[in-house]
Scaffold this motif. Sequence first.
Motif, mmCIF file in Angstrom:
data_model
loop_
_atom_site.group_PDB
_atom_site.id
_atom_site.type_symbol
_atom_site.label_atom_id
_atom_site.label_comp_id
_atom_site.label_asym_id
_atom_site.label_seq_id
_atom_site.Cartn_x
_atom_site.Cartn_y
_atom_site.Cartn_z
ATOM 1 N N VAL A 166 27.007 21.640 7.648
ATOM 2 C CA VAL A 166 26.470 20.968 8.996
ATOM 3 C C VAL A 166 25.521 19.699 8.664
ATOM 4 N N MET A 167 24.923 19.672 7.116
ATOM 5 C CA MET A 167 24.117 18.653 6.688
ATOM 6 C C MET A 167 24.899 17.320 6.403
ATOM 7 N N LEU A 168 26.293 17.552 6.376
ATOM 8 C CA LEU A 168 27.037 16.475 6.017
ATOM 9 C C LEU A 168 26.946 15.531 7.173
ATOM 10 N N PRO A 169 27.444 15.872 8.335
ATOM 11 C CA PRO A 169 27.317 14.907 9.737
ATOM 12 C C PRO A 169 25.531 14.642 10.012
ATOM 13 N N ALA A 170 24.828 15.498 9.622
ATOM 14 C CA ALA A 170 23.526 15.323 9.961
ATOM 15 C C ALA A 170 23.083 14.114 8.914
ATOM 16 N N ILE A 171 23.507 13.841 7.565
ATOM 17 C CA ILE A 171 23.153 12.931 7.036
ATOM 18 C C ILE A 171 23.502 11.532 7.461
ATOM 19 N N VAL A 172 24.714 11.487 7.967
ATOM 20 C CA VAL A 172 25.228 10.329 8.537
ATOM 21 C C VAL A 172 24.410 10.168 9.949
ATOM 22 N N VAL A 173 24.378 10.803 10.941
ATOM 23 C CA VAL A 173 23.669 10.796 12.240
ATOM 24 C C VAL A 173 22.112 10.574 12.063
ATOM 25 N N TYR A 204 0.695 -1.145 -0.033
ATOM 26 C CA TYR A 204 -0.293 -0.013 0.046
ATOM 27 C C TYR A 204 1.020 1.318 -0.115
ATOM 28 N N LEU A 205 0.565 2.262 -0.856
ATOM 29 C CA LEU A 205 1.413 3.423 -1.030
ATOM 30 C C LEU A 205 0.472 4.510 -0.699
ATOM 31 N N THR A 206 1.138 5.475 0.174
ATOM 32 C CA THR A 206 0.421 6.700 0.554
ATOM 33 C C THR A 206 1.519 7.766 0.602
ATOM 34 N N PRO A 207 1.162 8.929 0.317
ATOM 35 C CA PRO A 207 2.288 9.970 0.499
ATOM 36 C C PRO A 207 2.477 10.421 1.873
ATOM 37 N N LYS A 208 1.682 9.827 2.794
ATOM 38 C CA LYS A 208 1.677 10.308 4.084
ATOM 39 C C LYS A 208 2.727 9.418 4.771
ATOM 40 N N ASP A 209 3.141 8.193 4.322
ATOM 41 C CA ASP A 209 4.154 7.393 4.845
ATOM 42 C C ASP A 209 5.334 7.088 4.051
ATOM 43 N N VAL A 210 5.958 7.980 3.332
ATOM 44 C CA VAL A 210 7.017 7.681 2.398
ATOM 45 C C VAL A 210 8.315 7.604 3.193
ATOM 46 N N LEU A 211 8.998 6.501 3.044
ATOM 47 C CA LEU A 211 10.346 6.105 3.454
ATOM 48 C C LEU A 211 11.440 6.621 2.484
ATOM 49 N N GLY A 212 12.538 7.032 2.886
ATOM 50 C CA GLY A 212 13.869 7.169 2.040
ATOM 51 C C GLY A 212 14.598 5.755 1.884
ATOM 52 N N LEU A 213 14.443 5.253 0.892
ATOM 53 C CA LEU A 213 14.934 3.921 0.685
ATOM 54 C C LEU A 213 16.236 3.602 0.465
ATOM 55 N N ILE A 214 16.879 4.675 -0.317
ATOM 56 C CA ILE A 214 18.327 4.360 -0.948
ATOM 57 C C ILE A 214 19.247 5.126 0.130
ATOM 58 N N ALA A 215 20.306 4.072 0.517
ATOM 59 C CA ALA A 215 21.197 4.629 1.421
ATOM 60 C C ALA A 215 22.468 5.054 0.552
ATOM 61 N N PHE A 216 22.935 4.250 -0.399
ATOM 62 C CA PHE A 216 24.082 4.576 -1.311
ATOM 63 C C PHE A 216 23.545 4.663 -2.794
ATOM 64 N N PRO A 217 23.845 5.727 -3.386
ATOM 65 C CA PRO A 217 24.502 7.097 -2.942
ATOM 66 C C PRO A 217 23.290 7.693 -2.342
ATOM 67 N N SER A 218 23.934 8.586 -1.355
ATOM 68 C CA SER A 218 22.852 9.564 -0.225
ATOM 69 C C SER A 218 22.467 10.686 -1.349
ATOM 70 N N PHE A 219 21.056 10.851 -1.547
ATOM 71 C CA PHE A 219 20.268 11.808 -2.474
ATOM 72 C C PHE A 219 20.465 12.942 -1.488
ATOM 73 N N HIS A 220 20.527 12.935 -0.199
ATOM 74 C CA HIS A 220 20.616 14.088 0.550
ATOM 75 C C HIS A 220 21.884 14.690 0.417
ATOM 76 N N THR A 221 22.794 14.130 0.178
ATOM 77 C CA THR A 221 24.026 14.660 -0.041
ATOM 78 C C THR A 221 23.997 15.287 -1.612
ATOM 79 N N VAL A 222 23.432 14.763 -2.463
ATOM 80 C CA VAL A 222 23.106 15.265 -3.697
ATOM 81 C C VAL A 222 22.535 16.694 -3.767
ATOM 82 N N MET A 223 21.337 16.695 -3.049
ATOM 83 C CA MET A 223 20.555 18.089 -2.941
ATOM 84 C C MET A 223 21.409 19.090 -2.037
#
Length: 307
Positions: free
Chosen positions: A259-266, A216-235
């Motif tokens: 500061v985002m870089l350690p935030a991505i890891v933690v 079941y897919l809903t935009p209310k409960d979307v998880l970030g599935l991909i670890a490598f490569p980190s898309f938060h780093t891309v952003m």
Amino acid sequence: MIFLPIERFILIVLATLFSLDCVLVLFKGVEIDFAGYASLASIGLAMVALGQFYRIVRPDFRVSTTVTATGLFILFTLCGSIFNYMLLPIHFATIDTVLVQIDSAMGFSWLQTMIWLSGYPFLVALLNIVYSSSLPQMIVVILILGFSGRAHSLYRFLLTGMIGVLIAMIFWFFFPSFGTAALYPLPPAVRDAMALAVGPEYGAQLNRLALQGAVYLTPKDVLGLIAFPSFHTVMACMSVYFLRHSRGLFWASMALNLVMLPAIVVQGGHHLTDVLGGFATFCLACWLAGIVVREANQKQTMLAASA
């Protein structure tokens, strides 16, 4: 309707991805929260329609490109999220253990880092706020580039994100990874001492999805599935790179995303290696986006000359 060549290219990509989503959802028998997705999609479509209004009825190039790009960004985010879920369950062995070994070779231990940080809850809370700023940063950059009239940079920015997502998803399909949250059980004392965006429950959901896939897919409960490569780093790289001509904003973005870089890891439950993969993904996506935008601009110039 009047669309720029680069906008038509993005619309073709969107239509292709949407078609794939529809086929895969039907083929896999996944239930969809139609109302939830339709409400968000309607916002994206309304932005594109508003862009047409400011291009045809009340011409204003800056407004039309800005709202159109915003609408396309929303629509691609929705289609991309669904497509990522349709790649589940995973079909290949995860590479998390390999990533842990690479981290160890660099002298980094995620678990030891988390144990140490549990003594500094304020710092962890700050990293949570920074981690949550990624998506708002994207919108801010779109608005700045659009309303300052930098259409070339605006669409290169948008395409960098789209290409980056597609690269990440394709790589992840063949070499899946879910990050440290799905790998390490944090000691209860450590877990209770920190407010984490991605905690043990999140990791448990990722492990379940890896085996069973989505039902079941809903935009209310979307998880970030991909670890490598980190898309938060891309952003993070996108925000800094595309604000490089904005002086004060550039330095503010640089400070925030350092500061985002350690935030991505933690807070993101990522391996350190995921961040390095995100840097590489950004460089490749930005280069490819530059080629596409350049070709589209040449086509637009030729069309204008022949008109």
